[in-house]
Design a protein around this motif. Structure first.
Motif, short mmCIF file in Angstrom:
data_model
loop_
_atom_site.label_atom_id
_atom_site.label_comp_id
_atom_site.label_asym_id
_atom_site.label_seq_id
_atom_site.Cartn_x
_atom_site.Cartn_y
_atom_site.Cartn_z
N ARG A 169 0.73 -1.02 -0.02
CA ARG A 169 -0.35 -0.03 0.26
C ARG A 169 1.14 1.15 -0.56
O ARG A 169 0.20 2.37 -0.21
CB ARG A 169 -1.35 0.28 1.25
CG ARG A 169 -2.27 -1.05 0.69
CD ARG A 169 -3.05 -1.19 2.86
NE ARG A 169 -4.56 -1.91 2.41
CZ ARG A 169 -4.17 -3.01 2.31
NH1 ARG A 169 -2.79 -3.94 3.63
NH2 ARG A 169 -5.33 -3.84 2.78
N ASP A 206 -9.55 -0.84 10.01
CA ASP A 206 -10.26 1.04 10.39
C ASP A 206 -8.94 2.12 9.18
O ASP A 206 -9.65 3.48 8.73
CB ASP A 206 -10.76 1.54 11.08
CG ASP A 206 -12.11 0.42 11.78
OD1 ASP A 206 -11.98 -0.16 10.76
OD2 ASP A 206 -11.69 0.67 12.21
N ILE A 207 -8.36 2.16 9.42
CA ILE A 207 -6.86 3.62 8.17
C ILE A 207 -7.02 2.88 6.76
O ILE A 207 -7.52 1.58 6.32
CB ILE A 207 -5.20 3.00 9.12
CG1 ILE A 207 -5.52 3.56 10.30
CG2 ILE A 207 -4.91 4.23 7.81
CD1 ILE A 207 -4.04 2.63 10.65
N ALA A 208 -8.69 3.79 6.47
CA ALA A 208 -8.95 3.96 4.90
C ALA A 208 -7.62 4.77 4.12
O ALA A 208 -7.24 3.52 3.28
CB ALA A 208 -9.89 5.02 5.09
N ASP A 209 -6.63 5.65 4.46
CA ASP A 209 -5.54 5.27 3.59
C ASP A 209 -4.33 6.05 4.47
O ASP A 209 -4.34 6.76 5.33
CB ASP A 209 -6.29 7.51 3.21
CG ASP A 209 -5.16 8.40 2.41
OD1 ASP A 209 -3.49 7.34 2.20
OD2 ASP A 209 -5.15 8.42 1.31
N HIS A 210 -3.63 4.33 3.81
CA HIS A 210 -2.85 4.88 4.97
C HIS A 210 -1.62 5.68 4.55
O HIS A 210 -0.60 6.33 5.45
CB HIS A 210 -1.62 3.22 4.29
CG HIS A 210 -2.75 2.56 5.20
ND1 HIS A 210 -3.86 2.08 4.48
CD2 HIS A 210 -2.82 1.02 5.65
CE1 HIS A 210 -4.48 0.59 4.98
NE2 HIS A 210 -4.18 0.22 5.22
#
Length: 478
Positions: A169, A206-210
């Motif tokens: 990611r 739950d982290i959407a945008d790493h």
């Protein structure tokens, strides 16, 4: 550092243990606890594995015969404990075939040493003293044991399980490192250390945008930053906790010549280290070039530390540098440091203020004689004012002349304090009249001059008076 700390993969082969008695059994317990496969030549013929767990005992091969004739195929290291002369002979054999060997308490015949170990599962801390003092190593280990979280190994394992997926990611390495730093230092790491792994995994998922979580800008790149850090006068133990953290997080460190090597060693090992300072009378790259380097580092996404001796805002050009950074749109932080004047006061017991005697402090800088000549000496004649002069060794004659001409008493106590807080710190004390002579007694700078009645309270002044009293008594006795 003579010995490079390394970690041996115990799954890649067997360890050969040679020796007998409690010394050998202590090594056996250590190897068994680490999960090693051990081939043990008991030189007294007694293969006592009492006290080992059944699974650990099952990994111990009880070897018979002469260890000097042993087959070394598949052996990755040799340990000798309680082996006597056999250990010395085994050392020669191991060295001949390139095997690492440790002969207990015999550095001359060892190619590696066994450190004191803190074991937290996936986190292992090794403490060594080069074989000089195992007791010191154990004491250091005990202190680390006391402060290291019990579940720090769980945290390492937690990160290990998700490293590959996060790598996919966040392909940019600096940004990925920042991601994990935020995990370790933030709420998710705290959940793991509290034993709440399920909650930690959910929070991670739950982290959407790493990349954004790691602090990336809108282009998805690392956001650069410059931290001005006060390195203090030289003793690395005087670094603030915040300064140490900044050094450990830095990608690049721009440091002054006055920064001690011991302080610089506290920076992250793989951080680039670039000297940008200069000493009096010696060339440097210049302030404009330093400013350019900081801006370029930040705009390339790096976390830069501008490491300054003392404090950035006391004759350290910190104010000038943040103006340049601000104008360039670069984010910055300032971390104060202990300035040399305070370091000298503490080390040599020279209080800069003293009730009823010294109520004010003035800090001056005087690189050269003309710097001292521009100072208005009339504002420095107050007996209740302590004057601290930075970089004043060269200008000492002019400083004395200016203060005397303005009316300061020639009997005013003064001190020249060099390389303060460092192992080679030195002090010379006397009166204002003798200031240039005192400078000559100091074996080179950097140094600060402290001028005022407070110097008479300093440890060097008291010692000087004691020496004089002793000298007078001896002369009277003759």
């Amino acid at each position: 550092m003579r010995y490079l700390p390394v970690f041996l993969d115990l799954q890649s082969g067997k360890v050969l243990l040679v020796g007998a008695g409690e010394l050998a059994r202590a090594k056996l317990r250590l190897l068994a606890a680490a999960g090693a496969q051990v081939r043990w030549y008991a030189t007294d013929g007694h293969h006592d594995v009492a006290g080992l767990a059944p699974d650990d005992a099952a990994r111990v091969e009880r070897a018979e015969g002469d260890p000097l004739a042993a087959d070394l195929k598949g052996i990755i290291a040799v340990l000798c404990a309680g082996a006597g002369d056999v250990g010395v002979a085994m050392s020669a054999r191991a060295k001949a075939v390139g095997l690492p060997i440790n002969v207990m308490d015999d550095l001359a015949h060892s190619t590696f040493i066994v450190p004191a170990i803190v074991d937290r599962g996936d986190v292992v801390v090794a403490v060594g003293t080069g074989g000089a003092s195992p007791v010191v190593a154990r004491r250091v280990r005990e202190r680390i044991e006391a402060v290291l979280p019990a579940r720090i190994g769980d945290l390492a394992g937690f990160i290990g399980r998700f490293r590959k997926s996060i790598h996919e990611r966040i392909p940019e390495f600096p940004l990925r490192r920042r991601f994990w730093e935020r995990i370790v230092d933030g709420p998710i790491g705290a959940l793991v250390l509290a034993g709440r792994k399920d909650e930690a995994e959910k929070a991670l998922a739950d982290i959407a945008d790493h990349a954004a979580f790691a602090g990336a800008n809108i282009a998805g790149k690392s956001e650069g930053h410059v931290t001005l850090v006060g390195a203090g006068p030289g003793d690395p133990d005087l670094l603030t906790v915040k300064a140490l953290r900044a050094l450990q997080d830095a990608d690049v460190v721009f440091y002054d010549e006055l920064v001690s090597p011991e302080v610089l060693d506290r920076a992250r090992r793989d951080a680039a280290r670039i000297p940008v300072g200069r000493r009096v009378g010696k060339p440097g790259i210049g302030q404009d070039a330093t400013n350019k380097l900081m801006i370029e580092a930040a705009k390339s996404g790096q976390r830069a530390v501008r490491l300054k001796g003392g404090d950035p805002f006391i004759f350290g050009r910190g104010g000038e540098e943040i103006e340049v950074l601000r104008a360039a749109g670069v984010a910055y932080t300032i971390i104060p440091g202990i300035t040399a004047g305070l370091g000298a006061a503490a080390q040599f017991e020279a209080p800069l203020t003293y009730r009823h005697e010294a109520l004010r402090i003035t800090f001056l800088t005087a690189h050269k004689a003309r710097d001292a000549e521009t100072v208005d000496g009339s504002v420095l004649t107050d007996k209740k004012m302590t004057v601290v002069v930075y970089m004043g060794m060269t200008a000492a004659p002019s400083i004395r002349a200016g203060l005397l001409a303005a009316g300061r008493s020639p009997e005013t106590p003064v001190g020249v304090f060099a390389r303060v807080t460092r192992p080679d710190a030195q002090a010379a004390v006397g009166t204002l009249e003798r200031l240039p002579d005192l400078v000559k007694k100091i074996g080179g700078g950097p140094a600060v001059l402290i001028i005022g009645d407070v110097v008479a309270h300093s440890a060097p002044w008291r010692q000087s008076n004691l020496n004089q009293v002793i000298s007078d008594l001896l002369e009277a006795a003759q």
